[in-house]
Design an enzyme around this catalytic site. Structure first.
Site, PDB file in Angstrom:
ATOM      1  CG  LEU A 269     182.481  31.475 142.151  1.00 28.30           C
ATOM      2  CD1 LEU A 269     183.965  31.295 141.856  1.00 28.30           C
ATOM      3  CD2 LEU A 269     181.740  30.175 141.878  1.00 28.30           C
TER       4      LEU A 269
ATOM      5  CE1 TYR B 182     168.443  35.001 144.670  1.00 28.88           C
ATOM      6  CE2 TYR B 182     167.401  36.432 146.290  1.00 28.88           C
ATOM      7  CZ  TYR B 182     167.994  35.231 145.959  1.00 28.88           C
ATOM      8  OH  TYR B 182     168.110  34.243 146.911  1.00 28.88           O
TER       9      TYR B 182
ATOM     10  CG  ASP C  97     174.849  32.094 148.530  1.00 30.42           C
ATOM     11  OD1 ASP C  97     174.535  31.000 148.021  1.00 30.42           O
ATOM     12  OD2 ASP C  97     174.576  33.195 148.001  1.00 30.42           O
TER      13      ASP C  97
ATOM     14  CG  HIS D 185     166.537  31.078 141.880  1.00 29.55           C
ATOM     15  ND1 HIS D 185     166.433  32.364 142.338  1.00 29.55           N
ATOM     16  CD2 HIS D 185     167.532  31.093 140.955  1.00 29.55           C
ATOM     17  CE1 HIS D 185     167.315  33.136 141.692  1.00 29.55           C
ATOM     18  NE2 HIS D 185     167.993  32.387 140.860  1.00 29.55           N
TER      19      HIS D 185
ATOM     20  CB  SER E 204     178.888  39.028 149.368  1.00 26.45           C
ATOM     21  OG  SER E 204     177.827  38.196 148.984  1.00 26.45           O
TER      22      SER E 204
HETATM   23  C1  GLA Z   1     171.991  33.544 145.331  1.00 26.01           C
HETATM   24  C2  GLA Z   1     171.421  33.649 146.745  1.00 26.01           C
HETATM   25  C3  GLA Z   1     171.113  32.260 147.307  1.00 26.01           C
HETATM   26  C4  GLA Z   1     170.259  31.442 146.338  1.00 26.01           C
HETATM   27  C5  GLA Z   1     170.842  31.504 144.930  1.00 26.01           C
HETATM   28  C6  GLA Z   1     169.931  30.863 143.918  1.00 26.01           C
HETATM   29  O1  GLA Z   1     173.254  32.912 145.368  1.00 26.01           O
HETATM   30  O2  GLA Z   1     172.330  34.301 147.580  1.00 26.01           O
HETATM   31  O3  GLA Z   1     170.478  32.384 148.557  1.00 26.01           O
HETATM   32  O4  GLA Z   1     168.934  31.881 146.358  1.00 26.01           O
HETATM   33  O5  GLA Z   1     171.114  32.818 144.499  1.00 26.01           O
HETATM   34  O6  GLA Z   1     169.784  29.517 144.166  1.00 26.01           O
END
Ligand code: GLA
Length: 386
Positions: free
Chosen positions: A125, A222, A172, A35, A128
């Site tokens: 993981l 989120y 990600d 985060h 997407s």
């Molecule tokens: C998800 C989001 C990422 C990141 C994480 C938390 O995976 O897609 O961008 O914010 O949560 O670290």
């Protein structure tokens, strides 16, 4: 699930009667820095040996068709009218990519695509991100668009925001695209500068414990956390208008002004500023080869995510606490957005089996869920399969 490139190629031939080009896009883990990406901070992820394989060919007719082999679902796409599918599902991740790609390069030719993957979905993981990145990378190559990787990363992230409705950070997509075998990397999410660190664990292994749950509030919470961080920034800007994000403030400063933050905002901001500092300290641990100190920081991250940022859940906390009861576990924490998904742990190789078996039993007793364990290796990011 075994992933055979030859079988993906064969399935494609049978379905479309064309000879495909193959690409692969991996999922990711994140060692530390959770985060922090949408706060312009640092993260330390890596791509893993779980991936989605894409077979592509230009159409021999004017139709664009995409087949999701895992689900045995097919979608026809009208390239002239790309819009979000209100029915939802996997196609939206791809439609979002197409939307952006076409805006940039209208000349995408009709194509056939089939994809098949072995990244567990809903487990944190980033299946997407792999879907978006592999698709964008494949179309870029197939059409010789020449779009640089960094722009493909942004296109993939945009799709997640606009078509999937999650205001995710860049981690990600960046990991799926830029991962490097046997290396983690520290990414500065403000400048997008990054640095690889060799991550070869002698006598230890990375193990993921999948809670098997994804609580429904994951996506809405989120977005709420992002909002709380933004509120924190607005408060801090009154003290110093130069502050653009939580990256610009130390945890020490935040601590001094605790009284200014309403409700939960202090806890959120306190966690994030501390975590941004922790990633940098963890990088120094890696440089010194001090895995023990690195593991301790992972544990501190979990405590922060659970108690201050409040994105953990009973299943994740349970698996972390049970893991850490063993001295053979150097570090364990929830990984990714939270509210379910996986715990990442660094475990001594010789104790791994025993710990996995014990956790399986205790988790089943506590939650009635059969624990899935993934042993993962660090792999290269997106690429063409020769
Ligand atoms: C998800 C989001 C990422 C990141 C994480 C938390 O995976 O897609 O961008 O914010 O949560 O670290």
């Amino acid at each position: 699930m075994n992933l055979s490139y030859a079988s993906v190629r064969e399935q494609f031939r049978e379905r479309f009667g064309l000879v495909p080009v193959l690409f692969r896009a991996p999922g990711r883990i994140n060692l530390i820095g959770e985060h922090t990406d949408y706060n312009d901070g640092f993260v330390m992820p890596a791509a893993i040996d779980r991936e989605i394989v894409f077979a592509f060919a230009l159409s021999d007719d004017s139709a664009t068709v995409i087949h999701a082999a895992n689900m045995n679902e097919t979608a026809a796409v009208d390239l002239e009218h790309i819009a979000k599918d209100e029915g939802g599902g996997w196609i939206n991740y791809l439609l979002g990519v197409l939307d952006r790609l076409r805006l940039r390069q209208p000349g995408i030719a009709p194509f056939k695509c089939l994809f098949f993957g072995n990244i567990p979905t809903g487990s944190g993981l980033s299946s997407s991100a792999a879907l978006e990145c592999g698709f964008a990378y494949g179309l870029n190559a197939l059409n010789n668009l020449g779009i640089p990787a960094i722009d493909l990363i942004h296109i993939a992230q945009w799709s997640e925001h606009q078509y999937a409705g999650v205001r995710c950070g860049i981690m990600d997509q960046f990991s799926s695209m830029m991962g490097k075998k046997d290396h983690v990397f520290m990414l500065d999410c403000r400048t997008l500068g990054y640095r690889y660190f060799p991550f070869i664990l002698k006598g230890y292994e990375i193990v993921l414990f999948d809670t098997g749950v994804k609580h429904a509030l994951a996506n809405s919470e989120y977005n709420t956390r992002r909002g709380e961080c933004e509120e924190g920034v607005r408060i801090l800007q009154k003290l110093d208008p130069e502050i653009r994000s939580l990256r610009d403030v130390s945890a020490e400063t935040v601590g001094k002004y605790k009284h200014l933050f309403p409700g939960k905002v202090f806890d959120r901001v306190w966690y994030v500023t501390g975590e941004i500092e922790r990633v940098q300290a963890a990088a120094a641990d890696l440089e010194r080869g001090d895995l023990l100190a690195f593991g301790k920081k992972m544990n501190e991250t979990h405590r922060g995510l659970s108690e201050l940022y409040e994105v953990s859940c009973p299943e994740l906390d349970f698996l972390v606490n049970e893991s850490l009861a063993s001295p053979d576990v150097l570090g364990a924490r929830m990984m990714g957005g939270g509210f379910g998904g996986c715990v990442i742990a660094i475990i001594g190789s010789s104790a791994k089996r025993r710990i996995e078996e014990e956790l399986y039993e205790t988790y089943k007793r506590a939650f009635g869920i059969e624990l899935k364990t993934y042993e993962v290796a660090i792999a290269d990011g997106v690429g063409k399969i020769e």
